[in-house]
Design an enzyme around this catalytic site. Structure first.
Site, short mmCIF file in Angstrom:
data_model
loop_
_atom_site.label_atom_id
_atom_site.label_comp_id
_atom_site.label_asym_id
_atom_site.label_seq_id
_atom_site.Cartn_x
_atom_site.Cartn_y
_atom_site.Cartn_z
N ALA A 1 0.72 -1.05 0.08
CA ALA A 1 -0.15 -0.25 -0.04
C ALA A 1 0.84 1.26 0.11
CB ALA A 1 -0.82 -0.04 1.25
N ARG B 1 -2.12 6.09 -0.57
CA ARG B 1 -3.82 6.33 -1.07
C ARG B 1 -4.43 4.87 -1.52
NH1 ARG B 1 -1.97 8.08 -5.20
NH2 ARG B 1 0.02 8.37 -4.61
N LYS C 1 10.00 5.56 13.21
CA LYS C 1 9.96 5.60 14.83
C LYS C 1 9.04 6.16 15.51
CE LYS C 1 13.51 8.65 13.36
NZ LYS C 1 13.77 8.04 11.99
N VAL D 1 16.90 2.91 14.24
CA VAL D 1 18.16 3.66 14.62
C VAL D 1 19.07 3.28 13.74
CG1 VAL D 1 19.61 4.24 16.50
CG2 VAL D 1 17.21 3.68 16.97
N ALA E 1 19.70 3.19 10.68
CA ALA E 1 19.37 2.29 9.39
C ALA E 1 19.62 0.83 9.37
CB ALA E 1 19.93 2.88 8.20
N GLY F 1 18.43 14.88 -1.73
CA GLY F 1 17.64 13.92 -1.11
C GLY F 1 18.45 13.40 0.15
N GLU G 1 15.45 14.92 5.34
CA GLU G 1 14.04 14.55 5.42
C GLU G 1 13.16 15.46 4.29
OE1 GLU G 1 12.12 12.39 7.46
OE2 GLU G 1 14.07 11.75 7.86
N ASP H 1 14.33 14.40 15.66
CA ASP H 1 14.57 12.90 14.93
C ASP H 1 15.64 12.29 15.75
OD1 ASP H 1 14.57 11.00 12.76
OD2 ASP H 1 16.64 11.70 12.55
N LYS I 1 15.39 8.75 18.42
CA LYS I 1 16.29 7.35 18.55
C LYS I 1 16.79 7.40 19.61
CE LYS I 1 17.37 8.23 13.65
NZ LYS I 1 18.40 8.60 12.48
#
Ligand code: ADP
Ligand code: ASP
Ligand code: MG
Length: 805
Positions: free
Chosen positions: A495, A498, A564, A594, A596, A649, A652, A663, A667
């Site tokens: 999913a 939407r 998180k 935490v 990745a 990128g 966030e 953020d 963690k």
């Protein structure tokens, strides 16, 4: 032994002209003298029994009868043979019989048995006609004239001598093939009867014994007896060899492929029984004979649904001899068959399983048998539970093998299935357990998988197909075939925010297959009961999805997530997650929340579980902030650097989420909670890198405004440099829960100063790793490594389920 071989075809193998043709060819390919036993054309017995009910209710059955006759005429036409002559008379007789039933308002047993048996008479006539057409004249024989059976407690008892004489007389000097109706027989006084539903298997065995045949071959729609009903367990295997005893137990405990009484006549005469696929007669299928193949301890797993559990309970039963005899005696007198018995060794209670339809009567009978004890309080209660399925694992080599029961029950336990009662036959050929009906299919699959008859099957739902979700989907696609030996991972729902796609193997690459998102429907689909294990993967950063984690866990679904907001949100949500994990015995994989893909939470868990104590955890937990400060050299604009990172990128979607320090605080809270500390994000002293007025406008507007930070940032950089250090965004936590995140000056030779690019670094200073802390370091952001962290968690869940490594 004679040169006869008996071939039996079930309704599924005689469903239409094409299949009848195929069945006849299968027999003709066989070299020996042939006796064929046929069921009715698929569905016909049900239609005949349905007609009886309709007639008894007073309604007209004309349509049903003419429909049946028409269908058989059509099949004859399609087969290119004359329609059986008897169809005309049978139509009239059947109409009259049903008319009588309608007048009386009910069908007595003899009429019902006579009516129910017409299907076999028609199919036998058709089959014989096809064989004759093929140049092998075949004689159709009505077993209603041949097989004599009287009623016994355990079902029909065959009068062997009389039946043999009748068969010999009927066959006479006919030297070619015969086609005998299955299912039907006669009472000793000549009244018609049947051998019970699915009774044609039994008929074949009877004919086999009467003819002293070399073998009986049952042809059906599966390649043999399988380790479980293939409708429930698609991975079920064909069993090559079974002993009579094993096959008996499987049939008794609900393997619909064989009527339970089929084996009795064959055992005595030591006639082997083969079961094979009518559409693939060259394959051998299953051979049932005197010996068992001992290579596999467990041969098969079955379930009988719609049973009831009755428990007789009372302190007064302790040490009183004869209780069991009285209990089962009264049930036997009422003709109620007991499928399973289990008695606690304290003798405080006896429990048995009977057919659900017999429950009320059974309880009444037991109630009156023990009326005196009930009144005197020696027996407390006769309890009933009508939601029961009896699950059985069967295998002759189970005898004396330790550990099999443990495996059976741990397979059930691992998928949260409650066991209501347990019994092990003294033969040790069988262990049975009673579970709720709703759990039955799942239980068969889980136990089947548990015994390594099939790889562990895990149903996966993935929510969120952003950078991380998409990377995970790609990784799964590549690795699923590689892992297939030990794991059967099925992506059954995907999913985005939407829409969703539900299915058996969802690729999520075709918009046309998607429907509007409905998380409840998604969870329902993913946790479908025939699949033993479910893992929900939340790859969103969404609070509303994280809010569902506790509920998913409570309903027995494992959760794996880099989100998180699940474990770092309110203490209440965190505790709900922990509680649900305990209640439902499920796992929560949050390693990727935490660092990745870095093993940070795991390292911490291992330290704690092995008895180490944390003194302090210090780390750079934001890949974005690590990158910004590793790159910033005090000369250019800091805000500009943030903009570049945002464009590439590395941040966030809104860079304020990184700069606020929130953020990182989340963690830190996750690590603190892992240590057992009850803290919230609000308890963390957070130094935000945002400045006044940062909250306004969109990201673009903010970045413009953020230029105002440049001067002070350059100043801090210079100050640090003057001290021989560099700036790093550092998180700190001690054993008392004092937690802070903020910009610090660290010495130039500090591990934090030396970290590259987006590297996360975590230093665990513990009792064991004190002077020289344990360090975990590496790229702590990016879709590929984060997805790999999630995937790793998924595999750890699977491995805890016994399915991997
Ligand atoms: P027939 O019409 O040939 O008598 P049945 O429907 O009575 O066929 O029996 C065959 C069916 O039994 C199979 O299609 C299968 O779904 C079911 N079945 C249940 N348990 C087993 C098992 N352990 N092995 C094979 N088939 C099984
Ligand atoms: N035709 C009967 C039934 O449907 C007997 C059989 O198929 O074995 O039960
Ligand atoms: Mg059958």
């Amino acid at each position: 032994m004679t040169d006869w071989v008996v071939h039996k075809f079930g309704g599924t193998s005689l469903k239409d002209a094409e299949r009848i043709e195929r069945a006849a060819r299968c027999v003709l390919d066989w070299p020996d003298r042939r006796a064929v036993v046929v069921s009715a054309v698929g569905g016909v017995t049900n239609r005949l029994l349905g007609a009886l009910e309709v007639a008894a209710s007073g309604a007209d059955t004309h349509e049903i009868v003419s429909g049946l006759i028409r269908d058989h005429r059509r099949i004859a036409e399609e087969l290119g043979v004359d329609a059986p002559e008897r169809l005309g008379t049978d139509e009239r007789d059947l109409t009259d019989l049903l008319h009588a039933v309608r007048l009386v308002g009910s069908a007595d047993a003899v009429i019902a048995d006579l009516v129910a048996g017409y299907g076999e008479r028609w199919s036998a006539a058709l089959f014989a006609a096809v064989m004759t057409r093929e140049g092998h004249p075949a004689k159709a024989i009505d077993a209603g004239e041949v097989i004599v059976a009287k009623d016994g407690d355990m079902g029909p008892i065959i009068a062997w001598e009389e039946s043999r004489e009748r068969l010999e007389r009927t066959v006479g000097d006919w030297s070619d093939a015969i086609v005998v109706t299955g299912y039907v027989a006669r009472h000793p006084d000549g009244r018609p009867r049947t051998l019970g539903r699915n009774g044609s298997d039994f008929s074949a065995a009877i004919v086999g014994k009467l003819l002293d045949a070399q073998a009986v071959r049952i042809w059906t729609d599966v390649p043999g007896i399988m380790s479980a009903d293939p409708r429930l367990v698609p991975e079920a295997r064909v069993l090559q060899t079974l002993s009579y005893d094993e096959a008996l137990e499987l049939a008794y405990f609900g393997a619909a492929v064989l009527h339970p009484q089929t084996l009795a006549p064959l055992i005595e005469a030591r006639i082997p029984l083969w079961i094979g696929d009518a559409s693939d007669p060259n394959e051998d299928g299953t051979r049932i004979g005197p010996e068992s193949e001992r290579r596999f301890a467990i041969k098969g797993i079955t379930a009988i649904e719609n049973m009831a559990l009755i428990t007789l309970e009372g302190a007064g039963l302790m040490g009183v001899p004869g209780t069991a005899r009285r209990l089962f005696g009264c049930l036997e007198r009422a003709g109620i068959s007991v499928v399973m018995i289990s008695q606690a060794s304290s003798e405080h209670s006896i429990c048995c399983a009977v057919q659900k339809v017999a429950m009320v009567e059974a309880v009444e009978r037991i109630g009156s048998e023990f009326a005196t004890e009930l009144n005197a309080g020696l027996v407390q209660a006769v309890r009933q539970d009508d939601d029961a399925s009896v699950l059985a694992v069967v295998g002759a080599a189970m005898a004396g093998q330790p550990g099999l029961a443990a495996k059976f029950f741990s397979s059930l336990g691992r998928c949260g299935i409650n066991v209501k009662a347990i019994a092990q036959g003294a033969s040790e050929r069988n262990i049975s357990a009673v579970v709720a009906n709703a759990d039955a299919a799942r239980a068969v699959r889980a136990v089947h998988a548990g015994f390594y008859l099939s790889p562990q099957t895990v149903s996966i739902g993935l929510i969120g197909v952003g950078n991380v979700g998409q990377a995970l989907l790609n990784q799964l696609r590549t690795q699923i075939p590689v892992l297939a030996d030990t794991l059967d991972l099925r992506i059954r729902a995907v999913a985005n925010s939407r829409t969703m796609e539900l299915g058996e193997d969802v690729a999520f690459d075709d918009e046309a297959k998607r429907v509007p998102l409905d998380l409840e429907a998604l969870a329902e689909h993913v946790s479908e009961e025939h699949l033993p294990h479910t893992v929900m993967i939340d790859c969103t950063a969404d609070d509303s999805v994280a809010a569902l984690h506790p509920a998913w866990l409570q309903r027995g679904m494992h959760v794996v997530t880099p989100n998180k907001k699940g474990v770092a949100d309110s203490l209440e949500r965190y505790q709900a997650i922990r509680q649900a994990m305990r209640d439902a015995a499920v796992r929560y994989g949050g390693e990727a929340t935490v660092g990745a893909g870095l093993p940070i939470i795991h390292t911490l868990r291992d330290l704690l579980d092995t008895g180490d104590r944390v003194i302090e955890i210090e780390g750079m937990l934001s890949g974005t902030l690590a990158y910004l400060f590793a790159t910033y050299d005090g000369s250019g604009s800091f805000a500009e650097l943030v903009r570049e990172a945002w464009k590439s990128g590395y941040t966030e979607p809104d860079p304020r989420d990184d700069l606020s320090g929130l953020d990182v605080a989340r963690k830190l809270v996750i690590l603190a909670r892992e240590m057992g500390l009850e803290i919230e994000v609000a308890d963390v002293a957070v130094e935000s890198l945002l400045i006044d007025g940062s909250g306004e406008g969109d990201a673009e507007a903010f970045l413009e405004h953020y230029r105002q930070v440049d001067a002070s940032m350059a100043e801090r950089f210079e100050k640090a440099r003057a001290e021989g250090g560099v700036l790093r965004f550092v998180a700190r936590l001690d054993a008392h829960g004092t937690a802070s995140v903020g910009l610090k000056t660290v010495p130039g030779d500090h591990p934090f100063a030396m970290a590259q690019s987006t590297d996360n670094v975590v230093r665990f200073r513990t009792r064991r790793y004190d002077a020289n802390p344990l360090v975990v370091q590496g790229p702590g952001a990016g879709p590929e490594v984060t997805a790999a962290g999630v995937f790793g968690d998924l595999l750890r869940v699977c491995s805890a389920l016994g399915g991997h490594r």
